[in-house]
Design an enzyme around this catalytic site. Structure first.
Site, PDB file in Angstrom:
ATOM      1  N   HIS A 109       0.820  -1.212   0.000  1.00 23.05           N
ATOM      2  CA  HIS A 109       0.000   0.000   0.000  1.00 23.05           C
ATOM      3  C   HIS A 109       0.854   1.262   0.000  1.00 23.05           C
ATOM      4  O   HIS A 109       0.425   2.315  -0.460  1.00 23.05           O
ATOM      5  CB  HIS A 109      -0.923   0.033   1.218  1.00 23.05           C
ATOM      6  CG  HIS A 109      -1.819  -1.167   1.323  1.00 23.05           C
ATOM      7  ND1 HIS A 109      -2.768  -1.462   0.378  1.00 23.05           N
ATOM      8  CD2 HIS A 109      -1.900  -2.139   2.257  1.00 23.05           C
ATOM      9  CE1 HIS A 109      -3.414  -2.577   0.725  1.00 23.05           C
ATOM     10  NE2 HIS A 109      -2.894  -3.012   1.851  1.00 23.05           N
ATOM     11  N   HIS A 135       5.495   6.912   6.624  1.00 18.75           N
ATOM     12  CA  HIS A 135       5.167   6.376   5.298  1.00 18.75           C
ATOM     13  C   HIS A 135       4.675   7.506   4.405  1.00 18.75           C
ATOM     14  O   HIS A 135       4.488   8.641   4.854  1.00 18.75           O
ATOM     15  CB  HIS A 135       4.123   5.257   5.403  1.00 18.75           C
ATOM     16  CG  HIS A 135       2.812   5.728   5.947  1.00 18.75           C
ATOM     17  ND1 HIS A 135       2.498   5.698   7.285  1.00 18.75           N
ATOM     18  CD2 HIS A 135       1.734   6.266   5.336  1.00 18.75           C
ATOM     19  CE1 HIS A 135       1.290   6.201   7.480  1.00 18.75           C
ATOM     20  NE2 HIS A 135       0.801   6.545   6.299  1.00 18.75           N
ATOM     21  N   HIS A 137       2.285   9.023   0.852  1.00 19.92           N
ATOM     22  CA  HIS A 137       1.123   8.942  -0.032  1.00 19.92           C
ATOM     23  C   HIS A 137       1.336   9.877  -1.223  1.00 19.92           C
ATOM     24  O   HIS A 137       1.977  10.922  -1.103  1.00 19.92           O
ATOM     25  CB  HIS A 137      -0.153   9.365   0.691  1.00 19.92           C
ATOM     26  CG  HIS A 137      -0.530   8.480   1.835  1.00 19.92           C
ATOM     27  ND1 HIS A 137      -1.286   7.343   1.691  1.00 19.92           N
ATOM     28  CD2 HIS A 137      -0.233   8.563   3.156  1.00 19.92           C
ATOM     29  CE1 HIS A 137      -1.452   6.769   2.867  1.00 19.92           C
ATOM     30  NE2 HIS A 137      -0.817   7.486   3.779  1.00 19.92           N
ATOM     31  N   HIS A 154       3.533  10.917   6.438  1.00 23.16           N
ATOM     32  CA  HIS A 154       2.872  10.719   7.731  1.00 23.16           C
ATOM     33  C   HIS A 154       3.854  10.072   8.707  1.00 23.16           C
ATOM     34  O   HIS A 154       4.411   9.011   8.412  1.00 23.16           O
ATOM     35  CB  HIS A 154       1.644   9.824   7.600  1.00 23.16           C
ATOM     36  CG  HIS A 154       0.517  10.456   6.861  1.00 23.16           C
ATOM     37  ND1 HIS A 154      -0.546   9.726   6.343  1.00 23.16           N
ATOM     38  CD2 HIS A 154       0.268  11.754   6.559  1.00 23.16           C
ATOM     39  CE1 HIS A 154      -1.384  10.551   5.748  1.00 23.16           C
ATOM     40  NE2 HIS A 154      -0.910  11.779   5.858  1.00 23.16           N
ATOM     41  N   THR A 222      -6.186   6.920   7.820  1.00 26.45           N
ATOM     42  CA  THR A 222      -6.655   7.127   6.447  1.00 26.45           C
ATOM     43  C   THR A 222      -6.681   5.822   5.655  1.00 26.45           C
ATOM     44  O   THR A 222      -6.876   5.837   4.446  1.00 26.45           O
ATOM     45  CB  THR A 222      -5.777   8.153   5.711  1.00 26.45           C
ATOM     46  OG1 THR A 222      -4.447   7.643   5.597  1.00 26.45           O
ATOM     47  CG2 THR A 222      -5.751   9.482   6.456  1.00 26.45           C
ATOM     48  N   THR A 223      -6.460   4.703   6.323  1.00 29.61           N
ATOM     49  CA  THR A 223      -6.552   3.374   5.720  1.00 29.61           C
ATOM     50  C   THR A 223      -7.432   2.504   6.617  1.00 29.61           C
ATOM     51  O   THR A 223      -7.626   2.808   7.805  1.00 29.61           O
ATOM     52  CB  THR A 223      -5.168   2.714   5.581  1.00 29.61           C
ATOM     53  OG1 THR A 223      -4.563   2.602   6.881  1.00 29.61           O
ATOM     54  CG2 THR A 223      -4.270   3.533   4.678  1.00 29.61           C
TER      55      THR A 223
END
Length: 272
Positions: A109, A135, A137, A154, A222-223
């Site tokens: 992801h 991580h 995005h 994040h 957010t996941t």
């Protein structure tokens, strides 16, 4: 006659004891393994960022994801500057970061760097959270005045009770980010089964923007499973990465962002 049945009875009892111990050990091992995987997502049903397993369907994939559709404090959000509370708060956040070694994974992801020490902390509203992982995005998950930036970083923190606080940094294309170069040098191109050592430690303090004015609100992961009661801190000033760095990540994950969610009745305020 009684003696003839004593030993078989003890043998059967011993076998049942071994089986019970084996099952208890197996359960404890599975529990420890799940606790050891400090991922931004904690549920196992397959999900993605597009198609039938994309964000609009997360709540249908697993009952554990019910907050993805039923939650009232979901993230990310569009940070409309005109909606930010005008009163400024000071002394409400403290960041204590140092140069830290990380290991790296591609979890399918995102690319996630796991901290190997608990020496970095974020103090929010009097509560201390320890850095667990960071991580990326693309494009950014949060918006500024309705616009996404190129990427978003994040930094995920947890307190001693498992409560979560996330420090978010917007990333815009510009000059090369030397602080993140050690991670980009070993970006795993495929999903990994084991952590990859980052050869050089990351200067986390040097990674922060010079202007640390930040937006604060109560939100969620957010996941999946979209857990709420997450403290969000988003820096207003973006950090930069080179075009080559941005493209290197986008080759792995062309789009791994969740669309913005409704702010509802939440307060959004700014701290200098």
């Amino acid at each position: 006659m009684k003696k003839k049945f004593v030993y078989p009875f003890l043998a059967v009892s011993f076998i049942f004891t071994l089986v019970a111990c084996s099952e208890n050990t197996k359960e404890a091992t599975n529990t420890n393994e799940s606790k050891g995987k400090e991922n931004h997502s904690t549920q196992t049903a397959h999900w993605s960022y597009n198609g039938e397993t994309g964000p609009e369907h997360w709540g249908e994939l697993d009952q554990a994801n019910s907050m993805c559709v039923n939650g009232s404090e979901q993230s990310p959000i569009n940070i409309e500057f005109s909606q930010v509370k005008t009163e400024k708060k000071t002394g409400n956040i403290q960041i204590q970061y140092e140069t830290t070694p990380f290991t790296l994974v591609n979890n399918g992801h995102t690319v996630q760097a796991n901290a190997t020490t608990d020496s970095n902390s974020l103090l929010v509203e009097g509560n201390t959270y320890k850095l667990v992982q960071l991580h990326f995005h693309t494009p950014s998950e949060h918006q500024f005045n309705g616009h996404n930036l190129d990427m978003e970083l994040h930094l995920v923190h947890k307190d001693e009770n498992g409560n979560i606080a996330v420090l978010g940094m917007m990333i815009q294309e510009g000059k090369e980010n030397e602080k993140l170069a050690p991670i980009w040098d070993v970006l795993p191109k495929e999903e990994t089964g084991e952590d990859i050592a980052v050869k050089e430690p990351i200067d986390l303090q040097g990674l922060l923007p010079q202007d640390q004015t930040s937006f604060h609100y109560n939100g969620s992961l957010t996941t999946p499973p979209c857990t709420e009661e997450v403290k969000w801190v988003i820096f207003e000033q973006p950090i930069q990465m080179s075009k080559e760095q941005v493209q290197a990540f986008q080759q792995l994950f062309p789009d791994n962002h969740r669309p913005v969610q409704s702010l509802n009745d939440r307060e959004l305020y700014e701290i200098n």
